[in-house]
Design an enzyme around this catalytic site. Structure first.
Site, PDB file in Angstrom:
ATOM      1  CB  THR A   8      -0.932  -0.023   1.230  1.00  0.00           C
ATOM      2  OG1 THR A   8      -1.834  -1.110   1.054  1.00  0.00           O
ATOM      3  CG2 THR A   8      -1.737   1.252   1.368  1.00  0.00           C
TER       4      THR A   8
ATOM      5  CB  SER B  58       2.698  -7.967   1.365  1.00  0.00           C
ATOM      6  OG  SER B  58       1.649  -7.963   2.288  1.00  0.00           O
TER       7      SER B  58
ATOM      8  CB  THR C 104       0.617  -3.404   6.388  1.00  0.00           C
ATOM      9  OG1 THR C 104      -0.687  -3.459   5.798  1.00  0.00           O
ATOM     10  CG2 THR C 104       1.230  -2.034   6.222  1.00  0.00           C
ATOM     11  CG  ASP C 105      -2.694  -7.300   4.093  1.00  0.00           C
ATOM     12  OD1 ASP C 105      -2.994  -6.519   5.021  1.00  0.00           O
ATOM     13  OD2 ASP C 105      -3.381  -7.422   3.054  1.00  0.00           O
TER      14      ASP C 105
END
Ligand code: SIN
Length: 329
Positions: free
Chosen positions: A16, A62, A94-95
């Site tokens: 992101t 990710s 971030t996932d």
């Protein structure tokens, strides 16, 4: 005398932080749209303190990062760390950032700072959080304080250890923490303030070397809930070399699962007891560990226990050895 500029190398992977979408909006966007140059143009220049170089390693959401990508990242950092580069920054979605951070914490062989960052809002959002996170990650990578601390995550003014960091919010910008363990320190603009240290073994003292490794032994994560079918264990055991259970409470499950897990002892399949709770510690428990193949995950959440078990299985399938690895890492 003028201080020598630090050389910081950026490995951009997407996420992101590099997302592009409808102007101002936070929700509709495509992760990984901006390249490294565009990403760097969003932050204040650090030219007088830092010399920057880097590469676009991946451009993905990710969720599409693979174990092969992890091995490539670790080996690339290991190779570059032998040069005069002073520190590394990885921009990442971030996932799965917590997973990448832990994998690299175990496999990177340098004391030089390796800092991972990302963003919860795309670069085109009103009040995007990526630029400050990136600015602070570069500053942290250039700091003397981050040396020898293992792989770190720098996010929303805080510094986290790669071992303990977890994503804890689906959309807020303050999306990471270490649960009970809080954080290692804080960032204020480009200055870092450390207050804690991770004591688990990492980087140069870690036994895990992926230089010659192409893939990791398969480890599945199975989620236990009320009346969950023990068939899941039978299915998984046909292919996986190890299993992590995302159990209830302190890594718990039903008697039906216990019986099925005990059958896997003969097949030499280790079963790690992790928890769906997300905080606290899982220790040895004679009731749930009715067979020798059960191993407590301690403070590792299921996704990180899977990484450690896969790496451990490169070296041994002896249950006692794997238990010791879980106590050290
Ligand atoms: C991703 O993980 O690549 C998408 C979500 C994010 O970066 O926040």
């Amino acid at each position: 005398m003028e201080e020598k500029k630090k050389k910081i190398y950026i490995l951009a992977t997407g996420g992101t932080i590099a997302g592009r979408g409808q102007q101002g909006k936070t929700a509709v966007y495509k992760a990984g749209g901006l390249n490294l140059e565009e990403l760097l143009s969003t932050i204040p220049k650090l030219h007088d303190q830092v010399e920057m170089d880097g590469e676009q390693m991946l451009s993905v959401d990710s969720n599409n990062v693979t174990v092969k990508d992890w091995i490539q990242m670790a080996n690339r950092i290991n190779e570059l760390s032998k040069t005069d580069i002073d520190g590394f920054v990885i921009t990442h979605g971030t996932d799965t950032m917590d997973e990448t951070a832990y994998f690299l914490n175990l496999t990177v062989k340098t004391e030089k700072p390796v800092i991972i960052t990302g963003a919860m809002r795309p670069a085109t959002a009103a009040s995007a959080d990526g630029p400050l996170n990136l600015y602070q990650a570069i500053s942290l990578a250039a700091s003397n304080e981050a040396w020898g601390q293992g792989v770190l995550v720098c996010f929303c003014d805080s510094i986290y250890s790669g071992r303990d960091v977890q994503k804890v919010n689906t959309f807020k910008t303050d999306a990471f923490n270490e649960k009970d363990l809080a954080c290692l320190g804080y960032m204020r603009d480009e200055y870092c303030y450390f207050y804690n240290k991770s004591l688990a073994v990492h980087t140069v003292r870690s036994m895990f070397d992926v230089t010659q490794v192409k893939e990791l032994p398969r480890v599945d994560i199975l989620y236990f809930c009320v009346d969950a079918d023990p068939d899941l264990l039978r299915f998984s055991a046909q292919r996986a070399k190890g299993i992590v259970i995302c159990g209830t409470g302190s890594g718990d499950y039903s008697e039906a699962w216990m019986k099925e897990i005990a059958k896997l002892e003969e097949k030499r399949i280790p079963v790690v007891r992790a928890s769906r709770i997300g905080s606290g510690v899982i220790t040895e428990n004679k009731y749930f560990e009715q067979s020798q193949n059960c191993i407590p995950a301690y403070t590792l959440p299921p996704q990180k226990a899977r990484i450690l078990l896969s790496l451990a299985l490169l070296y041994t399938n002896q249950f006692e050895e794997i238990k010791k690895i879980f106590q050290r890492y």
